[in-house]
Motif scaffolding. Structure first.
Motif, PDB file in Angstrom:
ATOM      1  N   ALA A  27      -1.292  12.027   4.848  1.00  0.00           N
ATOM      2  CA  ALA A  27      -2.116  12.412   3.695  1.00  0.00           C
ATOM      3  C   ALA A  27      -1.659  13.697   3.015  1.00  0.00           C
ATOM      4  O   ALA A  27      -2.320  14.151   2.075  1.00  0.00           O
ATOM      5  CB  ALA A  27      -3.575  12.554   4.133  1.00  0.00           C
ATOM      6  N   SER A  28      -0.553  14.275   3.446  1.00  0.00           N
ATOM      7  CA  SER A  28      -0.145  15.562   2.872  1.00  0.00           C
ATOM      8  C   SER A  28       0.589  15.423   1.545  1.00  0.00           C
ATOM      9  O   SER A  28       0.804  16.415   0.846  1.00  0.00           O
ATOM     10  CB  SER A  28       0.730  16.336   3.865  1.00  0.00           C
ATOM     11  N   SER A  29       0.985  14.191   1.174  1.00  0.00           N
ATOM     12  CA  SER A  29       1.692  14.011  -0.098  1.00  0.00           C
ATOM     13  C   SER A  29       1.680  12.536  -0.480  1.00  0.00           C
ATOM     14  O   SER A  29       1.227  11.675   0.286  1.00  0.00           O
ATOM     15  CB  SER A  29       3.148  14.493   0.006  1.00  0.00           C
ATOM     16  N   GLY A  30       2.187  12.242  -1.674  1.00  0.00           N
ATOM     17  CA  GLY A  30       2.440  10.872  -2.108  1.00  0.00           C
ATOM     18  C   GLY A  30       1.237   9.949  -2.062  1.00  0.00           C
ATOM     19  O   GLY A  30       0.119  10.324  -2.447  1.00  0.00           O
ATOM     20  N   ILE A  31       1.473   8.739  -1.576  1.00  0.00           N
ATOM     21  CA  ILE A  31       0.428   7.709  -1.548  1.00  0.00           C
ATOM     22  C   ILE A  31      -0.742   8.138  -0.686  1.00  0.00           C
ATOM     23  O   ILE A  31      -1.901   7.879  -1.002  1.00  0.00           O
ATOM     24  CB  ILE A  31       1.020   6.372  -1.070  1.00  0.00           C
ATOM     25  N   GLY A  32      -0.457   8.810   0.430  1.00  0.00           N
ATOM     26  CA  GLY A  32      -1.537   9.244   1.307  1.00  0.00           C
ATOM     27  C   GLY A  32      -2.476  10.215   0.632  1.00  0.00           C
ATOM     28  O   GLY A  32      -3.707  10.071   0.719  1.00  0.00           O
ATOM     29  N   MET A 192       8.651  -0.651  -6.091  1.00  0.00           N
ATOM     30  CA  MET A 192       9.182   0.650  -6.502  1.00  0.00           C
ATOM     31  C   MET A 192       8.053   1.611  -6.874  1.00  0.00           C
ATOM     32  O   MET A 192       7.316   1.385  -7.826  1.00  0.00           O
ATOM     33  CB  MET A 192      10.123   0.458  -7.694  1.00  0.00           C
ATOM     34  N   VAL A 193       7.925   2.669  -6.081  1.00  0.00           N
ATOM     35  CA  VAL A 193       6.915   3.690  -6.326  1.00  0.00           C
ATOM     36  C   VAL A 193       7.614   5.044  -6.423  1.00  0.00           C
ATOM     37  O   VAL A 193       8.338   5.439  -5.513  1.00  0.00           O
ATOM     38  CB  VAL A 193       5.871   3.756  -5.194  1.00  0.00           C
ATOM     39  N   ARG A 194       7.385   5.735  -7.506  1.00  0.00           N
ATOM     40  CA  ARG A 194       8.005   7.052  -7.687  1.00  0.00           C
ATOM     41  C   ARG A 194       7.056   8.136  -7.183  1.00  0.00           C
ATOM     42  O   ARG A 194       6.015   8.403  -7.772  1.00  0.00           O
ATOM     43  CB  ARG A 194       8.334   7.281  -9.157  1.00  0.00           C
ATOM     44  N   GLU A 223      -0.848   6.962  -7.442  1.00  0.00           N
ATOM     45  CA  GLU A 223      -2.221   6.616  -7.829  1.00  0.00           C
ATOM     46  C   GLU A 223      -2.398   5.117  -8.044  1.00  0.00           C
ATOM     47  O   GLU A 223      -3.499   4.586  -7.841  1.00  0.00           O
ATOM     48  CB  GLU A 223      -2.617   7.385  -9.085  1.00  0.00           C
ATOM     49  N   ASP A 224      -1.333   4.418  -8.463  1.00  0.00           N
ATOM     50  CA  ASP A 224      -1.421   2.965  -8.635  1.00  0.00           C
ATOM     51  C   ASP A 224      -1.665   2.277  -7.292  1.00  0.00           C
ATOM     52  O   ASP A 224      -2.467   1.340  -7.186  1.00  0.00           O
ATOM     53  CB  ASP A 224      -0.126   2.413  -9.241  1.00  0.00           C
ATOM     54  N   LEU A 243      -2.892  -9.743   2.203  1.00  0.00           N
ATOM     55  CA  LEU A 243      -1.644  -9.141   1.723  1.00  0.00           C
ATOM     56  C   LEU A 243      -1.684  -9.029   0.208  1.00  0.00           C
ATOM     57  O   LEU A 243      -1.913 -10.021  -0.485  1.00  0.00           O
ATOM     58  CB  LEU A 243      -0.441  -9.995   2.143  1.00  0.00           C
ATOM     59  N   LEU A 244      -1.462  -7.835  -0.285  1.00  0.00           N
ATOM     60  CA  LEU A 244      -1.396  -7.603  -1.723  1.00  0.00           C
ATOM     61  C   LEU A 244      -0.041  -6.989  -2.045  1.00  0.00           C
ATOM     62  O   LEU A 244       0.271  -5.880  -1.597  1.00  0.00           O
ATOM     63  CB  LEU A 244      -2.514  -6.665  -2.175  1.00  0.00           C
ATOM     64  N   VAL A 245       0.790  -7.729  -2.780  1.00  0.00           N
ATOM     65  CA  VAL A 245       2.103  -7.243  -3.212  1.00  0.00           C
ATOM     66  C   VAL A 245       1.958  -6.686  -4.616  1.00  0.00           C
ATOM     67  O   VAL A 245       1.435  -7.357  -5.511  1.00  0.00           O
ATOM     68  CB  VAL A 245       3.151  -8.376  -3.190  1.00  0.00           C
ATOM     69  N   VAL A 246       2.418  -5.465  -4.823  1.00  0.00           N
ATOM     70  CA  VAL A 246       2.277  -4.830  -6.134  1.00  0.00           C
ATOM     71  C   VAL A 246       3.593  -4.162  -6.505  1.00  0.00           C
ATOM     72  O   VAL A 246       4.153  -3.397  -5.733  1.00  0.00           O
ATOM     73  CB  VAL A 246       1.100  -3.819  -6.142  1.00  0.00           C
ATOM     74  N   ARG A 247       4.093  -4.508  -7.682  1.00  0.00           N
ATOM     75  CA  ARG A 247       5.329  -3.933  -8.195  1.00  0.00           C
ATOM     76  C   ARG A 247       5.110  -3.474  -9.638  1.00  0.00           C
ATOM     77  O   ARG A 247       4.203  -3.970 -10.319  1.00  0.00           O
ATOM     78  CB  ARG A 247       6.461  -4.979  -8.204  1.00  0.00           C
ATOM     79  N   PRO A 248       5.965  -2.596 -10.133  1.00  0.00           N
ATOM     80  CA  PRO A 248       5.930  -2.311 -11.572  1.00  0.00           C
ATOM     81  C   PRO A 248       6.400  -3.536 -12.342  1.00  0.00           C
ATOM     82  O   PRO A 248       7.146  -4.361 -11.804  1.00  0.00           O
ATOM     83  CB  PRO A 248       6.918  -1.151 -11.729  1.00  0.00           C
ATOM     84  N   ARG A 249       5.941  -3.666 -13.570  1.00  0.00           N
ATOM     85  CA  ARG A 249       6.342  -4.829 -14.369  1.00  0.00           C
ATOM     86  C   ARG A 249       7.854  -4.925 -14.490  1.00  0.00           C
ATOM     87  O   ARG A 249       8.418  -6.026 -14.532  1.00  0.00           O
ATOM     88  CB  ARG A 249       5.706  -4.741 -15.759  1.00  0.00           C
TER      89      ARG A 249
END
Length: 262
Positions: A27-32, A192-194, A223-224, A243-249
């Motif tokens: 939880a210290s950065s990024g998605i967490g 892909m998550v930046r 945040e996405d 299962l949820l797969v999520v990608r940028p368009r």
């Protein structure tokens, strides 16, 4: 044993997380960190776990959460973390990472071991420690932040794809083993998550890290993914998002990414 921090009196009673304690690792950065913010906004009583306590403490103060040191590679740290929790309704297994991009022929086994320790063994360690509390809650949620790398392999990614395939299999296995228990098992698999650290930690060079996203219009951001995690956790409890797969368009598949000329 001390319990998690109390909800703010101003938290609306109708928020979906009201009265539920959610543990977020990494939880210290990024998605967490983004997930912690979002779950706190949804009314959850959030407990943050990570090694970097300076970042964790700052975030906890910002969102009204509780910060606890957690090193998933250290059994004693996991035991102490789990023992300090009086109640757990949600576990977001988010901690992980990739630490090299070498082909198998040039594999750094220390990097492989680190990747497995953090992504797989640490995840199993904490899941095992907190599973009794999740079952006892009567409506537990066990969520894994996986990756599309856990569904398909690619060159130069073997240490990470192997680890994330293991996480995917872990989630599938727990879904079968807990079918008669009041615990949902959810996997969110982003493409892909930046974020500020993931690719930099993997390639070790800021220019190379930036090149991964160059020309890609609107890669996902933390945040996405946090939005997807919060959505899955706030469905009625009889609804299990396996299962949820999520990608940028712009990313149709692991190897098929639209890049604009710069």
């Amino acid at each position: 044993m001390p319990g998690p921090s109390a909800q703010s009196p101003s938290t609306p009673a109708d928020l979906p997380g009201r009265g539920r304690t959610a543990v977020v690792t990494g939880a210290s950065s990024g998605i967490g960190a983004a997930t912690a913010r979002r779950l706190a906004a949804e009314g959850f009583d959030v407990v943050l776990g990570a090694r970097r306590m300076d970042r964790l403490t700052a975030l906890a103060g910002e969102i009204g959460a509780r910060a606890l040191p957690l090193d998933l590679t250290d059994p004693a740290s996991v035991e102490e973390f789990a023992g300090s929790l009086a109640r757990v309704d949600v576990l977001v297994n988010n901690a992980g990472g990739a630490f090299d991009a070498a082909p198998v022929a040039e594999a750094d086994l220390d990097s492989w071991q680190r990747t497995y320790e953090v992504n797989v063994l640490g995840t199993v360690r904490l899941t095992k420690a907190l599973l009794p509390a999740l079952i006892a809650s009567g409506a537990g949620d066990l969520l894994f932040t996986g990756s599309t790398a856990g569904l398909i392999s690619y060159e130069g990614g073997a240490s990470y794809t192997a680890a994330k395939h293991a996480v995917h299999t872990l989630a599938e296995t727990l879904r079968l083993e807990l079918y008669d228990q009041p615990v949902r098992v959810v996997e969110i698999a982003p493409g892909m998550v930046r974020t500020e650290e993931f690719t930099l930690n993997r390639v070790g060079d800021r220019d190379k890290a930036e090149a991964v996203y160059r020309g890609v219009r609107e890669p996902l951001v933390a945040e996405d993914v946090a939005d997807c995690i919060a959505w899955a956790l706030t469905r009625p409890h009889h609804v299990n998002v396996d299962l949820l797969v999520v990608r940028p368009r712009a990313q149709a598949a692991q190897h098929k990414v639209f890049r604009e000329e710069i």
